[in-house]
Design a protein around this motif. Structure first.
Motif, PDB file in Angstrom:
ATOM      1  N   GLU A  52       0.832  -1.213   0.000  1.00 43.27           N
ATOM      2  CA  GLU A  52       0.000   0.000   0.000  1.00 43.27           C
ATOM      3  C   GLU A  52       0.859   1.254   0.000  1.00 43.27           C
ATOM      4  O   GLU A  52       0.432   2.314  -0.488  1.00 43.27           O
ATOM      5  CB  GLU A  52      -0.945  -0.010   1.204  1.00 43.27           C
ATOM      6  N   ILE A  53       2.057   1.152   0.552  1.00 44.05           N
ATOM      7  CA  ILE A  53       3.008   2.269   0.515  1.00 44.05           C
ATOM      8  C   ILE A  53       3.552   2.452  -0.905  1.00 44.05           C
ATOM      9  O   ILE A  53       4.066   3.513  -1.257  1.00 44.05           O
ATOM     10  CB  ILE A  53       4.176   2.023   1.511  1.00 44.05           C
ATOM     11  N   GLY A  54       3.432   1.391  -1.710  1.00 40.02           N
ATOM     12  CA  GLY A  54       3.940   1.455  -3.078  1.00 40.02           C
ATOM     13  C   GLY A  54       5.270   0.741  -3.249  1.00 40.02           C
ATOM     14  O   GLY A  54       5.978   0.962  -4.233  1.00 40.02           O
ATOM     15  N   GLN A  55       5.598  -0.118  -2.281  1.00 37.25           N
ATOM     16  CA  GLN A  55       6.879  -0.826  -2.320  1.00 37.25           C
ATOM     17  C   GLN A  55       6.629  -2.325  -2.476  1.00 37.25           C
ATOM     18  O   GLN A  55       5.583  -2.837  -2.079  1.00 37.25           O
ATOM     19  CB  GLN A  55       7.650  -0.551  -1.031  1.00 37.25           C
ATOM     20  N   LYS A  56       7.589  -3.019  -3.055  1.00 36.72           N
ATOM     21  CA  LYS A  56       7.492  -4.467  -3.201  1.00 36.72           C
ATOM     22  C   LYS A  56       7.888  -5.159  -1.898  1.00 36.72           C
ATOM     23  O   LYS A  56       8.748  -4.674  -1.168  1.00 36.72           O
ATOM     24  CB  LYS A  56       8.412  -4.949  -4.327  1.00 36.72           C
ATOM     25  N   ALA A  57       7.259  -6.307  -1.630  1.00 41.02           N
ATOM     26  CA  ALA A  57       7.570  -7.065  -0.419  1.00 41.02           C
ATOM     27  C   ALA A  57       7.202  -8.530  -0.619  1.00 41.02           C
ATOM     28  O   ALA A  57       6.367  -8.875  -1.459  1.00 41.02           O
ATOM     29  CB  ALA A  57       6.816  -6.501   0.784  1.00 41.02           C
ATOM     30  N   ALA A  58       7.845  -9.372   0.161  1.00 42.15           N
ATOM     31  CA  ALA A  58       7.547 -10.804   0.162  1.00 42.15           C
ATOM     32  C   ALA A  58       7.780 -11.334   1.570  1.00 42.15           C
ATOM     33  O   ALA A  58       8.414 -10.677   2.403  1.00 42.15           O
ATOM     34  CB  ALA A  58       8.436 -11.542  -0.835  1.00 42.15           C
ATOM     35  N   THR A  59       7.246 -12.518   1.833  1.00 39.00           N
ATOM     36  CA  THR A  59       7.392 -13.108   3.160  1.00 39.00           C
ATOM     37  C   THR A  59       7.804 -14.571   3.039  1.00 39.00           C
ATOM     38  O   THR A  59       7.417 -15.265   2.087  1.00 39.00           O
ATOM     39  CB  THR A  59       6.078 -12.973   3.965  1.00 39.00           C
ATOM     40  N   LEU A  60       8.626 -15.033   3.980  1.00 30.83           N
ATOM     41  CA  LEU A  60       9.114 -16.407   4.000  1.00 30.83           C
ATOM     42  C   LEU A  60       9.082 -16.944   5.423  1.00 30.83           C
ATOM     43  O   LEU A  60       9.342 -16.201   6.378  1.00 30.83           O
ATOM     44  CB  LEU A  60      10.557 -16.476   3.482  1.00 30.83           C
ATOM     45  N   GLN A  61       8.813 -18.239   5.560  1.00 30.90           N
ATOM     46  CA  GLN A  61       8.837 -18.868   6.881  1.00 30.90           C
ATOM     47  C   GLN A  61      10.284 -19.185   7.260  1.00 30.90           C
ATOM     48  O   GLN A  61      11.082 -19.632   6.431  1.00 30.90           O
ATOM     49  CB  GLN A  61       8.004 -20.152   6.868  1.00 30.90           C
ATOM     50  N   LEU A  62      10.634 -18.918   8.517  1.00 29.35           N
ATOM     51  CA  LEU A  62      11.965 -19.239   9.007  1.00 29.35           C
ATOM     52  C   LEU A  62      11.950 -19.358  10.521  1.00 29.35           C
ATOM     53  O   LEU A  62      11.464 -18.465  11.214  1.00 29.35           O
ATOM     54  CB  LEU A  62      12.967 -18.141   8.605  1.00 29.35           C
ATOM     55  N   ASN A  63      12.486 -20.457  11.019  1.00 26.18           N
ATOM     56  CA  ASN A  63      12.768 -20.585  12.448  1.00 26.18           C
ATOM     57  C   ASN A  63      14.255 -20.312  12.608  1.00 26.18           C
ATOM     58  O   ASN A  63      15.092 -21.145  12.256  1.00 26.18           O
ATOM     59  CB  ASN A  63      12.408 -21.986  12.943  1.00 26.18           C
ATOM     60  N   THR A  64      14.598 -19.149  13.150  1.00 25.44           N
ATOM     61  CA  THR A  64      16.008 -18.748  13.212  1.00 25.44           C
ATOM     62  C   THR A  64      16.814 -19.575  14.211  1.00 25.44           C
ATOM     63  O   THR A  64      18.035 -19.475  14.250  1.00 25.44           O
ATOM     64  CB  THR A  64      16.142 -17.253  13.568  1.00 25.44           C
ATOM     65  N   GLY A  65      16.124 -20.398  15.000  1.00 28.53           N
ATOM     66  CA  GLY A  65      16.833 -21.295  15.907  1.00 28.53           C
ATOM     67  C   GLY A  65      17.122 -22.659  15.309  1.00 28.53           C
ATOM     68  O   GLY A  65      17.822 -23.477  15.917  1.00 28.53           O
ATOM     69  N   ASP A  66      16.615 -22.918  14.113  1.00 26.30           N
ATOM     70  CA  ASP A  66      16.807 -24.213  13.438  1.00 26.30           C
ATOM     71  C   ASP A  66      17.885 -24.040  12.377  1.00 26.30           C
ATOM     72  O   ASP A  66      17.603 -23.837  11.197  1.00 26.30           O
ATOM     73  CB  ASP A  66      15.477 -24.670  12.821  1.00 26.30           C
ATOM     74  N   ILE A  67      19.133 -24.102  12.812  1.00 29.40           N
ATOM     75  CA  ILE A  67      20.264 -23.776  11.943  1.00 29.40           C
ATOM     76  C   ILE A  67      20.323 -24.694  10.724  1.00 29.40           C
ATOM     77  O   ILE A  67      20.702 -24.279   9.640  1.00 29.40           O
ATOM     78  CB  ILE A  67      21.586 -23.812  12.762  1.00 29.40           C
ATOM     79  N   LYS A  68      19.912 -25.964  10.911  1.00 25.88           N
ATOM     80  CA  LYS A  68      19.970 -26.923   9.795  1.00 25.88           C
ATOM     81  C   LYS A  68      19.015 -26.548   8.662  1.00 25.88           C
ATOM     82  O   LYS A  68      19.145 -27.043   7.542  1.00 25.88           O
ATOM     83  CB  LYS A  68      19.620 -28.327  10.301  1.00 25.88           C
TER      84      LYS A  68
END
Length: 254
Positions: A52-68
């Motif tokens: 809505e601001i006029g910028q591109k964006a995307a989202t991804l799932q990530l558990n930052t504690g799951d290093i593997k």
């Protein structure tokens, strides 16, 4: 616009501080990929607001504690960069994802300690390592620490120790990545009234009053007090700030 075609990755961008960081970055003209752990709907709502601001964006799932899982995440990230931005590199990495923990030293379990370490230190270290090959020269890294790494509040020993480690790590990043003109800095929020740590600062009136009394500006922080500082560090105005810790606490325990 100086930030045109620049892209930032914000971990933990679905709510709280990360959400405000993502929105403020977008307002600066920077495209945003934000990660979430399990709040996909919240993350998608942030993407909608950014668009809505006029910028591109995307989202991804990530558990930052799951290093593997980081190898697979990087492949998903490359796809998102290509699909959403027509790009194969990032410019900024904002290591924001995290959770609060409060217990005295004699009651802190090894399991709780390990979980804190994986998310707040080991995960940040190795996610950053994975990002280096796709981080553009002249870009930047912003790591999120805490006022608790400077002043000590009983119950925060494990959490604050991880943040102390991140502060040392950030200085090393600045040193080692200087040849690529990549800057690395720390933003250290004070006590913030969000749902972080079970919402203690926001919902516990006694805690709220204590924080207010210890803060020169006389109130706890809000998420909106932090995101703009992170966004600023991702602009050319901050090009000569490197290896620095910027505490954003309203003057807490001065």
């Amino acid at each position: 616009m100086e930030n045109k075609n620049k892209i930032a990755l914000v971990t933990g961008g679905s709510r709280g501080l990360g959400k405000d960081m993502a929105l403020r970055l977008a307002e600066k003209g920077i495209g945003v990929i934000l990660t979430y752990n399990n709040k996909a709907d919240d993350a998608n709502e942030v993407v909608t607001q950014i668009k809505e601001i006029g910028q591109k964006a995307a989202t991804l799932q990530l558990n930052t504690g799951d290093i593997k899982s980081f190898g697979a995440f990087v492949e998903n990230l490359k796809s998102a960069l290509s699909d959403t931005f027509g790009a194969d590199h990032l410019d900024f990495l904002i290591n924001n994802a995290g959770f609060g923990h409060h217990s005295p030293i004699d009651q802190t379990t090894e399991e709780a300690f390990d979980e804190l370490m994986n998310v707040h230190f080991k995960g940040v270290y190795f996610l950053t390592q994975k990002m280096l090959p796709i981080l553009n020269d002249g870009g930047g890294i912003v790591n999120i620490s805490s006022g608790l790494a400077r002043f000590s509040m009983p119950g925060a020993s494990a959490y604050a120790s991880m943040k102390g480690a991140i502060e040392v790590f950030t200085r090393y990043l600045a040193k080692e990545l200087g040849s690529k003109k990549i800057r690395a800095n720390i933003v250290a929020p004070g006590a913030i009234a969000t749902d972080f740590g079970g919402g203690r600062v926001r919902d516990d009136e006694q805690m709220n009053q204590m924080v207010s009394s210890l803060t020169a500006l006389g109130r706890p922080g809000e998420a909106e007090d932090i995101g703009g500082v992170v966004a600023f560090l991702c602009t050319d105005d901050a090009r000569w700030i490197n290896g620095q810790r910027i505490e954003v606490s309203g003057g807490m325990l001065l």
